[in-house]
Design an enzyme around this catalytic site. Structure first.
Site, PDB file in Angstrom:
ATOM      1  N   GLY A  11       0.652  -1.171   0.022  1.00 55.52           N
ATOM      2  CA  GLY A  11       0.112  -0.014   0.010  1.00 55.52           C
ATOM      3  C   GLY A  11       0.676   1.398   0.102  1.00 55.52           C
ATOM      4  O   GLY A  11       0.584   2.276   0.685  1.00 55.52           O
ATOM      5  N   CYS A  17       1.246   5.476   4.022  1.00 57.27           N
ATOM      6  CA  CYS A  17       2.795   5.303   3.880  1.00 57.27           C
ATOM      7  C   CYS A  17       3.274   6.658   3.306  1.00 57.27           C
ATOM      8  O   CYS A  17       4.539   6.770   3.223  1.00 57.27           O
ATOM      9  CB  CYS A  17       2.658   4.224   2.436  1.00 57.27           C
ATOM     10  SG  CYS A  17       2.219   2.499   3.220  1.00 57.27           S
ATOM     11  N   ASN A 105     -10.351  -8.875   0.585  1.00 52.84           N
ATOM     12  CA  ASN A 105      -8.985  -8.791   1.382  1.00 52.84           C
ATOM     13  C   ASN A 105      -8.529 -10.225   1.410  1.00 52.84           C
ATOM     14  O   ASN A 105      -7.323 -10.125   1.396  1.00 52.84           O
ATOM     15  CB  ASN A 105      -9.244  -8.191   3.022  1.00 52.84           C
ATOM     16  CG  ASN A 105      -9.386  -6.569   2.555  1.00 52.84           C
ATOM     17  OD1 ASN A 105      -8.279  -5.758   2.369  1.00 52.84           O
ATOM     18  ND2 ASN A 105     -10.426  -6.148   2.865  1.00 52.84           N
ATOM     19  N   GLY A 130      -3.449  -2.978   7.391  1.00 55.01           N
ATOM     20  CA  GLY A 130      -4.663  -2.910   6.709  1.00 55.01           C
ATOM     21  C   GLY A 130      -5.918  -3.499   7.474  1.00 55.01           C
ATOM     22  O   GLY A 130      -5.803  -4.846   7.602  1.00 55.01           O
ATOM     23  N   ASP A 159      -4.758   2.183  18.666  1.00 52.53           N
ATOM     24  CA  ASP A 159      -5.967   2.115  19.638  1.00 52.53           C
ATOM     25  C   ASP A 159      -5.018   2.386  20.982  1.00 52.53           C
ATOM     26  O   ASP A 159      -5.494   2.992  22.106  1.00 52.53           O
ATOM     27  CB  ASP A 159      -6.632   1.034  19.744  1.00 52.53           C
ATOM     28  CG  ASP A 159      -7.199   0.517  18.230  1.00 52.53           C
ATOM     29  OD1 ASP A 159      -7.619   1.342  17.732  1.00 52.53           O
ATOM     30  OD2 ASP A 159      -6.534  -0.348  17.618  1.00 52.53           O
ATOM     31  N   ARG A 162      -4.146   5.922  21.614  1.00 51.82           N
ATOM     32  CA  ARG A 162      -5.222   6.601  21.625  1.00 51.82           C
ATOM     33  C   ARG A 162      -5.626   6.677  23.104  1.00 51.82           C
ATOM     34  O   ARG A 162      -5.957   7.710  23.749  1.00 51.82           O
ATOM     35  CB  ARG A 162      -6.338   6.286  20.882  1.00 51.82           C
ATOM     36  CG  ARG A 162      -5.927   6.602  19.201  1.00 51.82           C
ATOM     37  CD  ARG A 162      -7.088   6.139  18.540  1.00 51.82           C
ATOM     38  NE  ARG A 162      -6.947   6.527  17.055  1.00 51.82           N
ATOM     39  CZ  ARG A 162      -7.428   5.876  15.819  1.00 51.82           C
ATOM     40  NH1 ARG A 162      -8.194   4.709  16.020  1.00 51.82           N
ATOM     41  NH2 ARG A 162      -7.329   6.551  14.704  1.00 51.82           N
ATOM     42  N   HIS A 187      -9.348  -4.981  16.511  1.00 48.60           N
ATOM     43  CA  HIS A 187      -9.343  -3.465  16.129  1.00 48.60           C
ATOM     44  C   HIS A 187     -10.316  -3.294  15.411  1.00 48.60           C
ATOM     45  O   HIS A 187     -10.160  -3.178  13.880  1.00 48.60           O
ATOM     46  CB  HIS A 187      -7.885  -3.318  15.042  1.00 48.60           C
ATOM     47  CG  HIS A 187      -7.841  -1.988  14.371  1.00 48.60           C
ATOM     48  ND1 HIS A 187      -7.646  -0.886  15.378  1.00 48.60           N
ATOM     49  CD2 HIS A 187      -8.111  -1.534  13.281  1.00 48.60           C
ATOM     50  CE1 HIS A 187      -7.690   0.105  14.514  1.00 48.60           C
ATOM     51  NE2 HIS A 187      -8.144  -0.184  13.187  1.00 48.60           N
TER      52      HIS A 187
END
Ligand code: NAX
Length: 328
Positions: A11, A17, A105, A130, A159, A162, A187
């Site tokens: 990605g 990125c 995915n 991802g 997380d 945060r 997640h």
């Protein structure tokens, strides 16, 4: 300077990125004395944009950036890589059902798991950012039978960070005063940030805050829905903070977590805390010498138990869905 460490990033033309690559190249992962070689994977239509990013990397003249290679074939890009950061994924678009998202995915992470299995270095470590990160990591892991399962992690460090930031603000202390934060589970919006085992200046955080309503109605939803709040404010999803968390997770995995503290990481469950084997779930983790161990014997009260169980049930549903789709 020593031999470059080969770091694969997928990605690579995306927005995470655009922050991540520059930090990797500048030595933020392994320090100023360890050169890195970047191996950047993108889908064919994004290679042109990626060439532009590489021009910018060149223009930084980073002393620690030994080499950059780009491509759209994971079997070439992953050849001999020591570390892999799987950031690229298929986002959910309008009208997409969960099964469609998991299949799209699944196609990416089965192919990348197989390629890593075939061509990565023996010491490969794989971190999936991802989304859906935990289940994408599970798919990659199951498609790489020759790589030890413990080398597959998914990112819950954002997380974790945060949660530290929110708790520090509530307690009126710097973030450095907060230790032993844990994110449990997936997640996703079901994740459980745990203040009952966290400490603020050495004191139990939940006891110090002494405000169950804040924990339930403010802290937990703020942490769990922070990504949506950033999209609402910025018009696009968190990128620099996700890049930072991706670096911190991999850095601590390779170089060790800070003494007297632990980190949150989604790792293949060994059954600890009643989380069944067969899923990649977030736990409190200590890292040393390139390996991780789940912190044991923490107290899990009834409030925490119910929330951990709900997030684990979601992960089990995702694992069942990708099993049914034949992806693992
Ligand atoms: P972008 O859409 O900006 O970039 C994703 C890039 O991946 C695109 O350039 C795309 O071409 C590429 N890509 C797609 N399929 C690929 C494949 N098969 N091989 C190589 N590259 C491929 O997304 P960005 O904002 O950078 O986010 C990337 C991922 O991180 C998303 O799945 C996002 O949901 C996830 N996040 C995860 C977080 C976490 O804490 N685990 C937080 C931030 C972020 O939401």
């Amino acid at each position: 300077m020593s031999t470059p460490v080969k770091v694969a990033v997928t990605g690579a033309a995306g927005q995470i990125c655009y922050s991540l690559l520059f930090r990797l190249a500048s030595g933020a992962l392994l320090g100023p004395d360890q050169p890195v070689e970047l191996r950047l994977l993108e889908i064919t239509p994004a290679l042109k944009a990626l060439e532009g990013v590489v021009m910018e990397l060149d223009d930084c003249a980073f002393p620690t950036l030994a080499k950059v290679e780009i491509g759209d074939d994971p079997n070439k890009v992953f050849d001999g890589v020591n570390l892999a950061m799987l950031v690229g994924a298929r986002p959910r678009t309008a009208g997409m059902e969960r099964g469609d998202l998991l299949s799209a995915n699944g196609a990416i992470f089965t192919a990348q798991g197989k390629a890593l299995n075939a061509v990565a270095a023996d010491d490969i470590k794989v971190l999936v950012t991802g989304n859906p990160a935990n289940t994408n990591a599970l798919i990659a892991m199951k498609n790489a039978p020759d790589i030890p399962t413990e080398r597959f992690n998914a990112l819950t460090r954002l997380d974790h960070n945060r949660a530290i930031s929110q708790l520090a603000a509530k307690a009126g202390v710097p973030v450095t005063a907060v230790k032993q934060m844990t994110i449990w589970g997936n997640h996703s919006a079901t994740q459980y940030p745990d203040v009952f085992n966290a400490e603020v200046n050495g004191q139990n955080a939940a006891a110090l805050i002494d405000d169950q309503a804040w924990i339930e109605n403010d802290f937990i939803p703020t942490v769990a829905k922070r990504g949506a709040a950033i999209i609402a404010a910025r018009g696009s999803s968190s990128a620099a903070s996700a890049a930072n968390a991706t670096i911190e997770h991999m850095r601590d995995w390779v170089l060790g977590s800070p003494a007297g503290d632990w980190i949150s990481a989604a790792v293949p469950s060994d059954g600890s805390y009643g989380v069944p084997e067969g899923i990649i779930s977030s736990f409190p983790v200590i890292t040393s010498g390139g390996t991780w161990t789940i912190v044991q014997d923490l107290d899990v009260n009834d409030f925490s138990r119910a929330r951990i169980d709900a997030s684990v049930a979601e992960l089990q549903d995702e694992a069942a869905a990708v099993t049914e789709l034949g992806l693992i």
